[in-house]
Motif scaffolding. Structure first.
Motif, PDB file in Angstrom:
ATOM      1  N   GLN A 140       0.837  -1.212   0.000  1.00 19.75           N
ATOM      2  CA  GLN A 140       0.000   0.000   0.000  1.00 19.75           C
ATOM      3  C   GLN A 140       0.865   1.253   0.000  1.00 19.75           C
ATOM      4  O   GLN A 140       0.549   2.240  -0.680  1.00 19.75           O
ATOM      5  N   LEU A 141       1.953   1.205   0.766  1.00 20.04           N
ATOM      6  CA  LEU A 141       2.869   2.345   0.786  1.00 20.04           C
ATOM      7  C   LEU A 141       3.475   2.567  -0.592  1.00 20.04           C
ATOM      8  O   LEU A 141       3.561   3.702  -1.079  1.00 20.04           O
ATOM      9  N   GLN A 142       3.906   1.501  -1.251  1.00 22.10           N
ATOM     10  CA  GLN A 142       4.514   1.621  -2.577  1.00 22.10           C
ATOM     11  C   GLN A 142       3.534   2.231  -3.573  1.00 22.10           C
ATOM     12  O   GLN A 142       3.911   3.108  -4.367  1.00 22.10           O
ATOM     13  N   GLU A 143       2.281   1.792  -3.539  1.00 23.52           N
ATOM     14  CA  GLU A 143       1.279   2.368  -4.444  1.00 23.52           C
ATOM     15  C   GLU A 143       1.055   3.846  -4.133  1.00 23.52           C
ATOM     16  O   GLU A 143       0.876   4.669  -5.036  1.00 23.52           O
ATOM     17  N   ALA A 144       1.072   4.198  -2.836  1.00 26.67           N
ATOM     18  CA  ALA A 144       0.884   5.605  -2.450  1.00 26.67           C
ATOM     19  C   ALA A 144       2.045   6.461  -2.937  1.00 26.67           C
ATOM     20  O   ALA A 144       1.840   7.587  -3.421  1.00 26.67           O
ATOM     21  N   VAL A 145       3.260   5.948  -2.844  1.00 23.41           N
ATOM     22  CA  VAL A 145       4.433   6.699  -3.328  1.00 23.41           C
ATOM     23  C   VAL A 145       4.344   6.909  -4.830  1.00 23.41           C
ATOM     24  O   VAL A 145       4.623   8.004  -5.337  1.00 23.41           O
ATOM     25  N   ILE A 146       3.939   5.873  -5.552  1.00 25.02           N
ATOM     26  CA  ILE A 146       3.836   5.983  -7.010  1.00 25.02           C
ATOM     27  C   ILE A 146       2.778   7.029  -7.393  1.00 25.02           C
ATOM     28  O   ILE A 146       3.001   7.853  -8.291  1.00 25.02           O
ATOM     29  N   ARG A 147       1.645   7.013  -6.700  1.00 22.21           N
ATOM     30  CA  ARG A 147       0.604   8.025  -6.976  1.00 22.21           C
ATOM     31  C   ARG A 147       1.122   9.429  -6.669  1.00 22.21           C
ATOM     32  O   ARG A 147       0.825  10.387  -7.387  1.00 22.21           O
ATOM     33  N   THR A 148       1.886   9.545  -5.594  1.00 21.60           N
ATOM     34  CA  THR A 148       2.415  10.855  -5.213  1.00 21.60           C
ATOM     35  C   THR A 148       3.411  11.366  -6.245  1.00 21.60           C
ATOM     36  O   THR A 148       3.444  12.559  -6.559  1.00 21.60           O
ATOM     37  N   ILE A 149       4.244  10.479  -6.773  1.00 23.64           N
ATOM     38  CA  ILE A 149       5.179  10.878  -7.833  1.00 23.64           C
ATOM     39  C   ILE A 149       4.409  11.436  -9.024  1.00 23.64           C
ATOM     40  O   ILE A 149       4.778  12.471  -9.598  1.00 23.64           O
ATOM     41  N   GLY A 150       3.325  10.763  -9.391  1.00 23.87           N
ATOM     42  CA  GLY A 150       2.494  11.260 -10.486  1.00 23.87           C
ATOM     43  C   GLY A 150       1.862  12.599 -10.174  1.00 23.87           C
ATOM     44  O   GLY A 150       1.774  13.478 -11.033  1.00 23.87           O
ATOM     45  N   SER A 151       1.429  12.765  -8.920  1.00 22.64           N
ATOM     46  CA  SER A 151       0.801  14.022  -8.524  1.00 22.64           C
ATOM     47  C   SER A 151       1.782  15.178  -8.608  1.00 22.64           C
ATOM     48  O   SER A 151       1.449  16.271  -9.073  1.00 22.64           O
ATOM     49  N   PHE A 152       3.006  14.959  -8.155  1.00 26.57           N
ATOM     50  CA  PHE A 152       4.026  16.004  -8.265  1.00 26.57           C
ATOM     51  C   PHE A 152       4.350  16.302  -9.720  1.00 26.57           C
ATOM     52  O   PHE A 152       4.531  17.454 -10.108  1.00 26.57           O
ATOM     53  N   ALA A 153       4.440  15.255 -10.533  1.00 26.16           N
ATOM     54  CA  ALA A 153       4.793  15.452 -11.948  1.00 26.16           C
ATOM     55  C   ALA A 153       3.733  16.279 -12.663  1.00 26.16           C
ATOM     56  O   ALA A 153       4.055  17.052 -13.576  1.00 26.16           O
ATOM     57  N   ASN A 154       2.476  16.142 -12.259  1.00 26.98           N
ATOM     58  CA  ASN A 154       1.403  16.888 -12.928  1.00 26.98           C
ATOM     59  C   ASN A 154       1.506  18.384 -12.706  1.00 26.98           C
ATOM     60  O   ASN A 154       0.896  19.168 -13.430  1.00 26.98           O
ATOM     61  N   THR A 155       2.256  18.801 -11.681  1.00 30.16           N
ATOM     62  CA  THR A 155       2.402  20.237 -11.418  1.00 30.16           C
ATOM     63  C   THR A 155       3.557  20.847 -12.202  1.00 30.16           C
ATOM     64  O   THR A 155       3.751  22.059 -12.150  1.00 30.16           O
ATOM     65  N   LEU A 156       4.315  20.014 -12.922  1.00 33.97           N
ATOM     66  CA  LEU A 156       5.521  20.508 -13.595  1.00 33.97           C
ATOM     67  C   LEU A 156       5.243  20.860 -15.051  1.00 33.97           C
ATOM     68  O   LEU A 156       4.397  20.239 -15.691  1.00 33.97           O
ATOM     69  N   PRO A 157       5.983  21.822 -15.600  1.00 29.80           N
ATOM     70  CA  PRO A 157       5.905  22.068 -17.048  1.00 29.80           C
ATOM     71  C   PRO A 157       6.545  20.917 -17.813  1.00 29.80           C
ATOM     72  O   PRO A 157       7.244  20.067 -17.240  1.00 29.80           O
ATOM     73  N   THR A 158       6.332  20.893 -19.119  1.00 27.66           N
ATOM     74  CA  THR A 158       6.763  19.750 -19.939  1.00 27.66           C
ATOM     75  C   THR A 158       8.261  19.519 -19.868  1.00 27.66           C
ATOM     76  O   THR A 158       8.719  18.383 -19.738  1.00 27.66           O
ATOM     77  N   TYR A 159       9.050  20.596 -19.945  1.00 27.34           N
ATOM     78  CA  TYR A 159      10.507  20.399 -19.984  1.00 27.34           C
ATOM     79  C   TYR A 159      11.012  19.799 -18.676  1.00 27.34           C
ATOM     80  O   TYR A 159      11.921  18.950 -18.672  1.00 27.34           O
ATOM     81  N   GLN A 160      10.418  20.196 -17.547  1.00 26.91           N
ATOM     82  CA  GLN A 160      10.846  19.626 -16.271  1.00 26.91           C
ATOM     83  C   GLN A 160      10.369  18.189 -16.126  1.00 26.91           C
ATOM     84  O   GLN A 160      11.063  17.355 -15.551  1.00 26.91           O
ATOM     85  N   ARG A 161       9.211  17.904 -16.685  1.00 22.44           N
ATOM     86  CA  ARG A 161       8.725  16.529 -16.612  1.00 22.44           C
ATOM     87  C   ARG A 161       9.640  15.593 -17.417  1.00 22.44           C
ATOM     88  O   ARG A 161       9.879  14.455 -17.027  1.00 22.44           O
ATOM     89  N   SER A 162      10.158  16.091 -18.538  1.00 19.74           N
ATOM     90  CA  SER A 162      11.107  15.297 -19.314  1.00 19.74           C
ATOM     91  C   SER A 162      12.364  15.004 -18.504  1.00 19.74           C
ATOM     92  O   SER A 162      12.910  13.893 -18.546  1.00 19.74           O
ATOM     93  N   GLU A 163      12.828  15.996 -17.744  1.00 21.03           N
ATOM     94  CA  GLU A 163      13.998  15.773 -16.893  1.00 21.03           C
ATOM     95  C   GLU A 163      13.707  14.722 -15.829  1.00 21.03           C
ATOM     96  O   GLU A 163      14.563  13.882 -15.523  1.00 21.03           O
ATOM     97  N   VAL A 164      12.516  14.765 -15.266  1.00 19.13           N
ATOM     98  CA  VAL A 164      12.144  13.783 -14.241  1.00 19.13           C
ATOM     99  C   VAL A 164      12.082  12.386 -14.849  1.00 19.13           C
ATOM    100  O   VAL A 164      12.511  11.395 -14.234  1.00 19.13           O
TER     101      VAL A 164
END
Length: 818
Positions: free
Chosen positions: A373-397
């Motif tokens: 459950q923790l692993q799934e929560a971390v993965i969702r959180t990574i996606g949530s943070f990525a959604n706040t980034l512009p395209t060029y920063q998301r490519s870096e991530v």
């Protein structure tokens, strides 16, 4: 005696007489308003007497408190309040000291009514803007006392609620009075915040049933009807709204400590509510500070139970969703590095069963489902943070996460416990690829070259050849997310024969120049991996559906005429793969590959809009529906498909004919030579490395050098094995050559410094002669006849004769010579 008393009374100071006159004989009658007006007028007329008036009122109030004459106490406080509201002279500081002394006296009393009375007077005082600063006033006592009142445990619930609400109002008053006054002790100091914030959270927790109402604080229509929780939320929002950049940490740290001390992370609900209030209340440009504190707290709890870490991650998820695009702050990759580190630690804990790196079984029992459950929560959180980034920063991530994925045979195993290393590496691969799926969700780019650079595409495609079917499926999903720029993926969620693709309402744009460049560079690589993915024995229905979607998206997003031709060749090659069965595929896989080829050719023929091509494809599909329905998607990709025991070699009208397709497309202007050439994938070392079953296999490093400029391309230099001796000799040789070059230069310099002039001149003359001879050779080679109207000169015998004149001997007009 009466005369003597009257005489003594007349000798009393006027301010005392005016103060005495405001008190009635019966305290129930309340303040004598007429005499209070006289006292107020006197205080305004003689402001120098204000401090004496305050001291005398304070003296009377202390005496009345000691004698339990609470009616007179209320009258004295009312008088102090009115004087405080009316007077704003320079002498008010001394009067305020008397006032605060009286408030302190009331707050120290045992009677709840006196505590509430003192708090109300302090709140009125807090709302007054003083004209003159105070250098020596301290509010430490009030912070401590109001915080204590917030935790009141009085027996009567109604009185307990009133005391707690008075404490909350008092803390709000202290904040208002001190937060903008630089001369006061800093209310944001940890010694004050460690009392204020837990007191507010305690009352907020008591009313946990009420949800957070809105992003911005709303004033209640009737304050008297507010519950302690509602009042606390309003006070907490005001406190956070006043926090400057440097004060965020001191305001948030007590929240984290309170949640730790009371084990409130595990429930998640209250922790999420607290941080929703925080994120909505602070200034948006400070959001990343809260995120950084949460990440630091997650690191500090890395050896705590999975439920605690999952609670912190859940709060991070909500906080990132609320925050603006600046939520990640300046250290973008550090945020993702922390989350990925937690992911890796969780996998380690799950495999070893211990929080101790040595592998000893600790006192805490690690539950696998909690870690998952923790692993799934971390993965969702990574996606949530990525959604706040512009395209060029998301490519870096994306590149950053790709660099973290362990590659077979290159990265060491995660653990040292037996076979746990292989399983750990596999789990990390899956978790990080799932993170990439989350990061690429909603990814939009106009330039595929920047979205899928070599450094990202090559390692990603290498994972598409792993034997683990889950890894391969995740890789295909990532490719779909990046390539799909018009949300066409859901329209191909099921692989089927679509008679009319217009019902899908596909969004197709003309292929841009950048997309053409991308396909020129990477098309063969993509085709090869699609072809090899179809050869995998472990591929299931979901894999073939994803491959179909990938082919369809390439056709709509990245296709030009050359790409369309190559995709048709690839589909026909897949048909040949299933037909010849050189890879010993199962009957199901062979039927699935046939069905994939048929479904894609049905789609591409309608996209090309060539009627004869569509006719041929539809004829084969109709023939299959009659004779071999198991070679179509509807017959294969369903529950309990009816498949033959063996798949004999198919012939005739149930197969797509490359010659026929070449003929019909050649009539529409397509490249027939390319169409007639069967597609054969080119295998590379990358493909062989990716097929390794064992993670711990040794990799022999070979460098194969091929001369691309020689006309005989068949001749290749044999592979040279690089050993330790080879590297050692290369280093020694390079050092020797450097020494020789250095010595040669030294001799040249010494010669020009010490040799006689005649010798140097002769040496330079010889070099000049050599240069001249070389130039003469060049001129001889470049001799051309001068230009003439006919280009040649005819001889008398009808033969052409070139006039041979050196270029440097040609005569040019003066105007042409500079």
């Amino acid at each position: 005696m009466t005369g003597v008393c009257g005489c003594c009374g007349a000798l009393r100071p006027r301010y005392k007489r005016l103060v005495d006159n405001i008190f009635p004989e019966d305290p129930e009658d309340g303040l004598v308003k007429a005499n209070m007006e006289k006292l107020t007028f006197y205080a305004l007329s003689a402001p120098e007497k204000l401090d004496r008036i305050g001291a005398y009122l304070s003296e009377r109030l202390s005496r009345d408190v000691a004698r339990h004459r609470y009616g007179y106490v209320c009258i004295a406080m009312e008088a102090l309040d009115q004087l405080l509201m009316a007077c704003h002279c320079q002498s008010i500081n001394l009067f305020v000291e008397s006032f605060l002394k009286m408030v302190r006296k009331l707050l120290e009393a045992d009677k709840p009514n006196l505590q509430i009375l003192g708090t109300n007077s302090f709140v009125k005082f807090a709302n007054i803007e003083e004209d003159t600063p105070s250098y020596h006033r301290s509010y430490d006592f009030f912070v401590s006392r109001f915080s204590e009142m917030c935790h009141s445990s009085y027996e009567d619930p109604d009185i307990r609620t009133k005391i707690r609400m008075a404490g909350i109002n008092g803390l709000q008053g202290v904040v208002r009075k001190t937060v903008n006054d630089d001369l006061q002790s800093n209310i944001w100091d940890p010694q004050h915040m460690d009392k204020i914030v837990p007191s507010l959270l305690f009352n907020l927790q008591c009313g946990e049933g009420t949800e957070s109402r809105s992003p911005s604080p709303l004033q209640a229509s009737e304050k008297e009807k507010e519950s302690p929780a509602e009042l606390t939320e309003r006070c907490f929002r005001e406190l956070l709204g006043r926090a400057a950049y440097g004060n965020i940490k001191n305001a948030v740290t007590p929240v984290l400590m309170h949640l730790d001390n009371h084990s409130l992370w595990e429930g998640k609900t209250f922790a999420v509510r607290c941080f929703k209030i925080i994120m909505y209340s602070i200034q948006s440009q400070h959001s990343h500070l809260v995120i950084q504190q949460l990440l630091g707290h997650l690191d500090s709890n890395s050896k705590n139970s999975a439920t605690v870490r999952a609670g912190i991650v859940e709060v991070l998820l909500e906080a990132a969703a609320i925050a603006s695009s600046g939520s990640v702050g300046p250290t973008v990759l550090e945020v993702f590095n922390t989350l990925l580190r937690q992911l890796r630690l969780s996998v380690d804990y799950e495999l070893t069963g211990s929080y101790d790196a040595s592998g000893n079984i600790g006192t805490k029992i690690i539950k696998t489902h909690e870690e998952r459950q923790l692993q799934e929560a971390v993965i969702r959180t990574i996606g949530s943070f990525a959604n706040t980034l512009p395209t060029y920063q998301r490519s870096e991530v994306m590149l950053f996460i790709m660099g973290k994925i362990p590659v077979p045979g290159v990265h060491p195993a995660l653990t040292n416990a037996g076979s746990g290393g292989n399983e750990g590496t596999r789990m990390i691969q899956i978790m990080l690829l799932k993170s990439l799926v989350q990061v690429t969700t909603g990814f939009q780019t106009t330039n595929m070259l920047t979205a899928l650079p070599n450094s990202f595409l090559e390692p990603l495609l290498s994972f598409s050849l792993m034997e683990d079917p889950e890894v391969r499926l995740l890789v295909l999903t990532i490719l779909l997310r990046v390539i799909d720029r018009h949300d066409n993926t859901p329209k191909f969620s099921r692989i089927s024969i679509i008679s009319d693709i217009s019902v899908l309402k596909l969004k197709v744009d003309k292929c841009s120049r950048q997309d053409n460049l991308f396909m020129k560079k990477h098309a063969q690589q993509l085709y090869r991996h699609i072809y090899l993915a179809c050869k995998e024995q472990s591929s299931g229905p979901q894999h073939f559906e994803t491959l179909y979607t990938l082919l369809a998206l390439i056709s709509m997003e990245l296709a030009n005429e050359e790409v369309v031709v190559d995709l048709i060749r690839l589909a026909l090659a897949l048909q040949d793969l299933a037909q010849t069965n050189e890879e010993s595929l199962s009957v199901y896989n062979r039927c699935a590959v046939h069905a994939l080829s048929a479904a894609y050719l049905n789609l591409i023929c309608q996209l090309t809009t060539v009627p004869t091509f569509c006719q041929h494809v539809h004829e084969v599909i109709e023939m299959r529906q009659k004779e071999v329905p198991f070679l179509l998607p509807e017959g294969v990709f369903r529950e309990n498909p009816k498949l033959p025991a063996t798949l004999d070699k198919l012939e005739g009208d149930v197969l797509f004919q490359q010659s026929k397709i070449t003929e019909v497309l050649g009539g529409s202007g397509y490249n027939t030579d390319r169409l007639a050439t069967p597609y054969i994938p080119q295998f590379t070392d990358e493909d062989r490395l990716s097929k390794r079953k064992s993670i711990g296999e040794t990799v022999s490093l070979q460098v194969e050098m091929e001369s691309r400029n020689s006309p005989e391309k068949e001749e290749r230099t044999p592979a040279e094995e690089i050993t330790f001796e080879t590297l050692k000799n290369a280093i020694v040789d390079s050092v020797g050559m450097e020494e020789q070059e250095r010595e040669r230069r030294r001799q040249v310099v010494e010669k020009f410094q010490k040799a006689p002039f005649e010798e140097i001149a002769a040496h330079c003359g010889a070099r000049a002669t050599l240069l001249q001879s070389k130039l003469n050779q060049i001129f001889e080679i470049t001799i051309r006849p001068p230009p003439s109207p006919s280009g040649t000169i005819s001889s008398g015998y009808g033969q052409t004769q070139s006039r041979s004149v050196p270029v440097y001997e040609m005569k040019f007009p003066d105007l042409c010579v500079y």
